[in-house]
Design a protein around this motif. Sequence first.
Motif, PDB file in Angstrom:
ATOM      1  N   SER A   1      -9.837 -30.639 -26.590  1.00 39.53           N
ATOM      2  CA  SER A   1      -8.810 -29.601 -26.423  1.00 39.53           C
ATOM      3  C   SER A   1      -9.433 -28.263 -26.061  1.00 39.53           C
ATOM      4  O   SER A   1      -8.938 -27.548 -25.186  1.00 39.53           O
ATOM      5  N   VAL A   2     -10.526 -27.922 -26.732  1.00 38.71           N
ATOM      6  CA  VAL A   2     -11.222 -26.665 -26.444  1.00 38.71           C
ATOM      7  C   VAL A   2     -11.752 -26.683 -25.014  1.00 38.71           C
ATOM      8  O   VAL A   2     -11.598 -25.708 -24.269  1.00 38.71           O
ATOM      9  N   MET A   3     -12.361 -27.768 -24.606  1.00 39.39           N
ATOM     10  CA  MET A   3     -12.923 -27.847 -23.261  1.00 39.39           C
ATOM     11  C   MET A   3     -11.825 -27.761 -22.204  1.00 39.39           C
ATOM     12  O   MET A   3     -12.012 -27.130 -21.162  1.00 39.39           O
ATOM     13  N   GLU A   4     -10.686 -28.357 -22.469  1.00 35.29           N
ATOM     14  CA  GLU A   4      -9.553 -28.255 -21.542  1.00 35.29           C
ATOM     15  C   GLU A   4      -9.131 -26.790 -21.389  1.00 35.29           C
ATOM     16  O   GLU A   4      -8.889 -26.312 -20.294  1.00 35.29           O
ATOM     17  N   ARG A   5      -9.101 -26.079 -22.504  1.00 31.15           N
ATOM     18  CA  ARG A   5      -8.716 -24.665 -22.458  1.00 31.15           C
ATOM     19  C   ARG A   5      -9.783 -23.830 -21.744  1.00 31.15           C
ATOM     20  O   ARG A   5      -9.469 -22.949 -20.947  1.00 31.15           O
ATOM     21  N   LEU A   6     -11.052 -24.094 -22.003  1.00 29.84           N
ATOM     22  CA  LEU A   6     -12.132 -23.325 -21.381  1.00 29.84           C
ATOM     23  C   LEU A   6     -12.225 -23.567 -19.874  1.00 29.84           C
ATOM     24  O   LEU A   6     -12.804 -22.757 -19.149  1.00 29.84           O
ATOM     25  N   ALA A   7     -11.647 -24.641 -19.390  1.00 26.80           N
ATOM     26  CA  ALA A   7     -11.663 -24.945 -17.963  1.00 26.80           C
ATOM     27  C   ALA A   7     -10.627 -24.125 -17.182  1.00 26.80           C
ATOM     28  O   ALA A   7     -10.642 -24.128 -15.952  1.00 26.80           O
ATOM     29  N   GLN A   8      -9.769 -23.398 -17.882  1.00 29.68           N
ATOM     30  CA  GLN A   8      -8.734 -22.618 -17.194  1.00 29.68           C
ATOM     31  C   GLN A   8      -9.332 -21.344 -16.583  1.00 29.68           C
ATOM     32  O   GLN A   8     -10.367 -20.850 -17.015  1.00 29.68           O
TER      33      GLN A   8
ATOM     34  N   TRP B   1     -15.727 -16.596 -22.764  1.00 31.15           N
ATOM     35  CA  TRP B   1     -14.756 -16.982 -23.774  1.00 31.15           C
ATOM     36  C   TRP B   1     -15.328 -16.720 -25.154  1.00 31.15           C
ATOM     37  O   TRP B   1     -16.530 -16.550 -25.324  1.00 31.15           O
ATOM     38  N   VAL B   2     -14.437 -16.658 -26.119  1.00 32.19           N
ATOM     39  CA  VAL B   2     -14.816 -16.437 -27.516  1.00 32.19           C
ATOM     40  C   VAL B   2     -14.194 -17.545 -28.349  1.00 32.19           C
ATOM     41  O   VAL B   2     -12.996 -17.808 -28.244  1.00 32.19           O
ATOM     42  N   LEU B   3     -15.014 -18.190 -29.151  1.00 31.69           N
ATOM     43  CA  LEU B   3     -14.532 -19.183 -30.098  1.00 31.69           C
ATOM     44  C   LEU B   3     -14.758 -18.623 -31.492  1.00 31.69           C
ATOM     45  O   LEU B   3     -15.871 -18.242 -31.826  1.00 31.69           O
TER      46      LEU B   3
ATOM     47  N   GLN C   1     -19.119 -31.183 -34.274  1.00 31.72           N
ATOM     48  CA  GLN C   1     -18.473 -30.250 -33.346  1.00 31.72           C
ATOM     49  C   GLN C   1     -19.519 -29.501 -32.524  1.00 31.72           C
ATOM     50  O   GLN C   1     -19.337 -29.308 -31.314  1.00 31.72           O
ATOM     51  N   ALA C   2     -20.597 -29.079 -33.160  1.00 31.21           N
ATOM     52  CA  ALA C   2     -21.654 -28.361 -32.442  1.00 31.21           C
ATOM     53  C   ALA C   2     -22.273 -29.251 -31.364  1.00 31.21           C
ATOM     54  O   ALA C   2     -22.502 -28.803 -30.239  1.00 31.21           O
ATOM     55  N   GLU C   3     -22.520 -30.511 -31.694  1.00 32.40           N
ATOM     56  CA  GLU C   3     -23.087 -31.438 -30.712  1.00 32.40           C
ATOM     57  C   GLU C   3     -22.114 -31.666 -29.560  1.00 32.40           C
ATOM     58  O   GLU C   3     -22.517 -31.696 -28.395  1.00 32.40           O
ATOM     59  N   GLY C   4     -20.832 -31.812 -29.883  1.00 25.46           N
ATOM     60  CA  GLY C   4     -19.824 -32.008 -28.836  1.00 25.46           C
ATOM     61  C   GLY C   4     -19.719 -30.807 -27.922  1.00 25.46           C
ATOM     62  O   GLY C   4     -19.605 -30.944 -26.696  1.00 25.46           O
ATOM     63  N   LEU C   5     -19.790 -29.625 -28.497  1.00 21.95           N
ATOM     64  CA  LEU C   5     -19.734 -28.406 -27.697  1.00 21.95           C
ATOM     65  C   LEU C   5     -20.982 -28.269 -26.832  1.00 21.95           C
ATOM     66  O   LEU C   5     -20.900 -27.998 -25.637  1.00 21.95           O
ATOM     67  N   LYS C   6     -22.145 -28.491 -27.438  1.00 19.39           N
ATOM     68  CA  LYS C   6     -23.412 -28.340 -26.709  1.00 19.39           C
ATOM     69  C   LYS C   6     -23.498 -29.306 -25.535  1.00 19.39           C
ATOM     70  O   LYS C   6     -24.035 -28.954 -24.480  1.00 19.39           O
ATOM     71  N   ALA C   7     -22.941 -30.492 -25.690  1.00 15.70           N
ATOM     72  CA  ALA C   7     -22.990 -31.487 -24.624  1.00 15.70           C
ATOM     73  C   ALA C   7     -22.147 -31.086 -23.419  1.00 15.70           C
ATOM     74  O   ALA C   7     -22.397 -31.542 -22.303  1.00 15.70           O
ATOM     75  N   ARG C   8     -21.168 -30.193 -23.644  1.00 13.28           N
ATOM     76  CA  ARG C   8     -20.234 -29.881 -22.551  1.00 13.28           C
ATOM     77  C   ARG C   8     -20.186 -28.415 -22.146  1.00 13.28           C
ATOM     78  O   ARG C   8     -19.761 -28.101 -21.041  1.00 13.28           O
ATOM     79  N   ALA C   9     -20.597 -27.518 -23.013  1.00 15.20           N
ATOM     80  CA  ALA C   9     -20.556 -26.077 -22.681  1.00 15.20           C
ATOM     81  C   ALA C   9     -21.414 -25.326 -23.676  1.00 15.20           C
ATOM     82  O   ALA C   9     -21.009 -25.109 -24.812  1.00 15.20           O
TER      83      ALA C   9
END
Length: 153
Positions: A6-13, A20-22, A31-39
């Motif tokens: 969901s976060v990655m979908e939003r960051l793609a806008q 961006w700020v999270l 969550q950190a690993e998932g974020l690091k893998a994509r952004a």
Amino acid sequence: QILIDSVMERLAQDDCARGWVLEGLPRTEQQAEGLKARATPNKVVMLNAENTTLLPVLAKRKVDPETGLSYDATHPAPTEEAEPESGIASRLVRRTCDTGQGAKKRIEQYRAAVAVVQGMFPKAVKAFPVEPDTTFDDMVQTASAFVLEAPAP
């Protein structure tokens, strides 16, 4: 994984193209690993405060269960005298995780998340001390100056 998707979908806008700020994310290693893998963020702001600073702040916080909004000394709730029609003052409650052992456990969880984030994004992280007399405006000004600096190589 659903949260990161969901976060990655939003960051793609389009409005996130310049940055961006999270806030409050990631909270876990997964969550950190998932974020690091994509952004990978180029700046991460951490607020660092002692328990003696945090516990009194948490103990004073109240939440409106109808709206989910939190109120504290920095962001006071409307009073019955000022806004009698809103009914907010009469609905306010303290969450068990904001007092006593609940607050201490919450702080421990935060510190564990901080360690994970620092380990995942070591070049991007900067921790800022928060003292009892640090104002919200001071924190915003200091963090904003860091965020606006050129990214570390």
